[in-house]
Design a protein around this motif. Structure first.
Motif, short mmCIF file in Angstrom:
data_model
loop_
_atom_site.label_atom_id
_atom_site.label_comp_id
_atom_site.label_asym_id
_atom_site.label_seq_id
_atom_site.Cartn_x
_atom_site.Cartn_y
_atom_site.Cartn_z
N ASN A 47 0.83 -1.19 0.00
CA ASN A 47 0.00 0.00 0.00
C ASN A 47 0.88 1.25 0.00
O ASN A 47 1.15 1.83 1.04
N TYR A 48 1.33 1.66 -1.17
CA TYR A 48 2.32 2.74 -1.27
C TYR A 48 1.74 4.07 -1.76
O TYR A 48 2.48 4.95 -2.17
N LEU A 49 0.41 4.21 -1.71
CA LEU A 49 -0.20 5.44 -2.23
C LEU A 49 0.30 6.69 -1.53
O LEU A 49 0.48 7.73 -2.15
N ALA B 43 10.42 12.79 8.41
CA ALA B 43 10.26 11.33 8.50
C ALA B 43 11.27 10.64 7.58
O ALA B 43 12.19 9.97 8.03
N GLU B 44 11.10 10.84 6.29
CA GLU B 44 11.98 10.21 5.30
C GLU B 44 11.61 10.76 3.93
O GLU B 44 10.86 11.72 3.82
N CYS B 45 12.15 10.15 2.88
CA CYS B 45 11.77 10.54 1.51
C CYS B 45 10.70 9.57 1.01
O CYS B 45 10.25 8.71 1.75
N GLY C 41 15.41 1.28 7.03
CA GLY C 41 16.06 0.95 5.76
C GLY C 41 17.29 0.07 5.96
O GLY C 41 18.04 0.25 6.93
N ILE C 42 17.48 -0.86 5.04
CA ILE C 42 18.67 -1.73 5.10
C ILE C 42 19.91 -0.89 4.77
O ILE C 42 20.95 -1.02 5.42
N THR C 43 19.80 -0.02 3.78
CA THR C 43 20.93 0.84 3.41
C THR C 43 21.26 1.81 4.56
O THR C 43 22.42 2.09 4.84
N ARG C 44 20.20 2.29 5.22
CA ARG C 44 20.36 3.14 6.41
C ARG C 44 21.22 2.41 7.45
O ARG C 44 22.15 2.97 8.01
N GLY D 299 18.95 4.28 -0.03
CA GLY D 299 17.95 3.30 -0.40
C GLY D 299 18.60 2.22 -1.25
O GLY D 299 19.68 2.44 -1.79
N THR D 300 17.92 1.10 -1.34
CA THR D 300 18.48 -0.02 -2.10
C THR D 300 18.73 0.37 -3.55
O THR D 300 19.76 0.04 -4.12
N ALA D 301 17.77 1.07 -4.16
CA ALA D 301 17.93 1.47 -5.56
C ALA D 301 18.89 2.65 -5.68
O ALA D 301 19.78 2.67 -6.52
N1 PXG Z 1 11.85 4.44 2.87
C1 PXG Z 1 10.88 3.92 2.10
C2 PXG Z 1 9.49 4.41 2.25
C3 PXG Z 1 11.20 2.92 1.17
O1 PXG Z 1 10.23 2.38 0.41
C4 PXG Z 1 13.52 3.06 1.85
C5 PXG Z 1 13.14 4.04 2.77
C6 PXG Z 1 14.96 2.62 1.80
O2 PXG Z 1 15.08 1.34 2.41
P1 PXG Z 1 16.19 0.29 1.94
O3 PXG Z 1 15.94 -0.91 2.77
O4 PXG Z 1 15.97 0.04 0.48
O5 PXG Z 1 17.49 0.92 2.22
C7 PXG Z 1 12.53 2.47 1.04
C8 PXG Z 1 12.83 1.40 0.03
C9 PXG Z 1 11.50 3.43 -5.74
C10 PXG Z 1 11.41 2.39 -4.64
O6 PXG Z 1 11.03 3.16 -6.85
C11 PXG Z 1 12.05 2.60 -3.45
C12 PXG Z 1 11.97 1.64 -2.41
C13 PXG Z 1 11.23 0.53 -2.61
C14 PXG Z 1 10.57 0.33 -3.81
C15 PXG Z 1 10.66 1.25 -4.84
O7 PXG Z 1 12.06 4.50 -5.49
N2 PXG Z 1 12.67 1.95 -1.29
#
Ligand code: PXG
Length: 291
Positions: A152-154, A181-183, A208-211, A246-248
């Motif tokens: 649910n990412y709306l 909060a975050e991005c 976040g894992i990258t965090r 973030g992972t990406a």
């Molecule tokens: N905050 C949120 C809300 C996320 O969805 C992160 C932080 C970073 O977490 P990780 O574990 O990846 O370091 C995420 C994860 C996109 C996209 O298209 C981004 C995420 C997931 C799916 C798509 O930008 N980020």
């Protein structure tokens, strides 16, 4: 491309799930975005743990063990000849009826898409991003906890649309109290006077894992403990350096927020060292793809 659905592989055109799946009807499910580098899946165990935690929080039973899911993830990469790529792991509530209730969904659907990676342009890592703070605030934990990585990412998508309307790619989201909060899909960090700060998870951030990797790299490479503290926009405007993780995205500096230039407007020295250390780490460790 061969896509894993419930233990079987399908071509891209045949990889389909039911229109009665509650993942589609209600965004009822959980997911992970994972990276593979140099023939290994980076921080796989951490991603699988978070997936199971998210599933537990929404009372979704993942119909396989953590070990089996890790093996399946590596196998999906192997079959797609992926050594460097992006993996999307999705577990939906499964097929039910048109009612909200998940009790009619007999079995969760497990999907693994192992694909190529669309990186942000290299120049962003060198020059830094520009961001704005968007009006859409992060969901309060008492409504839907942002620590749950649900389908649910709306909330995040609305913030992303607002960012794009203003011509930027990422945005700062505040919580209902006005703290950072975050991005939309990344965590946020600020450095000032050699101290590195990031909002705590309870401020409305995903763990976040990258965090978490940045916590480790800051300790090992910079000799600094990251501080998890409530932050205002003021703290970002007046920082020496800022970056998102973030992972990406991996680690990307941002150099402008709401029209304010951060630091000297260029990616900072500590951020550059973290990016370098992150790139080295991703080449060195991970869950092997080769069976
Ligand atoms: N905050 C949120 C809300 C996320 O969805 C992160 C932080 C970073 O977490 P990780 O574990 O990846 O370091 C995420 C994860 C996109 C996209 O298209 C981004 C995420 C997931 C799916 C798509 O930008 N980020």
């Amino acid at each position: 491309m061969k896509i894993y659905i419930d233990g079987k592989y399908f071509s891209e055109n045949n990889a389909k799930i039911s229109v009665f799946d509650h993942g589609l009807l209600y965004g009822d499910g959980v997911f992970e975005g994972i990276r593979a580098y140099n023939g290994r899946v980076f921080k796989l165990e951490e991603h699988i743990d978070r997936l199971f935690d998210s599933a537990k929080a929404i009372m979704l039973k993942i119909p396989m063990s953590k070990e089996a899911l890790m093996k399946a993830t590596a196998d999906a990469c192997w079959r797609n000849r992926i050594r460097n790529g992006y993996i999307r792991l999705v577990v939906t509530r499964g097929k039910g009826d048109l009612g909200l209730s998940p009790t009619n969904c007999k079995k969760a659907t497990v999907i693994i898409i192992a694909a190529g990676i669309k990186l942000y342009p290299e120049k962003m890592y060198r020059r830094g991003l520009e961001m704005i703070t968007v009006p859409t605030m992060r969901m309060p934990a008492a409504a839907l906890n942002p620590a749950i990585k649900s389908l649910n990412y709306l909330n995040n998508i609305l913030a992303k649309i607002e960012a794009q309307q203003c011509g930027v790619l990422e945005a700062i989201m505040l919580n209902s109290e006005g703290y950072v909060a975050e991005c939309t899909g990344d965590n946020v960090f600020a450095i000032r006077g050699g101290r590195i700060r990031t909002p705590p998870v309870y401020a409305g951030a995903l763990g976040g894992i990258t965090r978490q990797v940045v916590f480790q790299l800051a300790r090992e490479h910079l000799g600094v403990e990251v501080e998890e503290v409530n932050m205002n926009r003021y703290d970002l405007y007046t920082a020496d350096e800022c970056f998102v993780t973030g992972t990406a995205a991996e680690i990307i500096p941002f150099v402008k927020l709401d029209g304010r230039v951060v630091g000297n407007g260029k990616p900072g020295e500590m951020t550059r060292r973290l990016i370098q250390a992150f790139r080295e780490l991703t080449q060195e460790e991970g869950y092997p793809i080769r069976p």
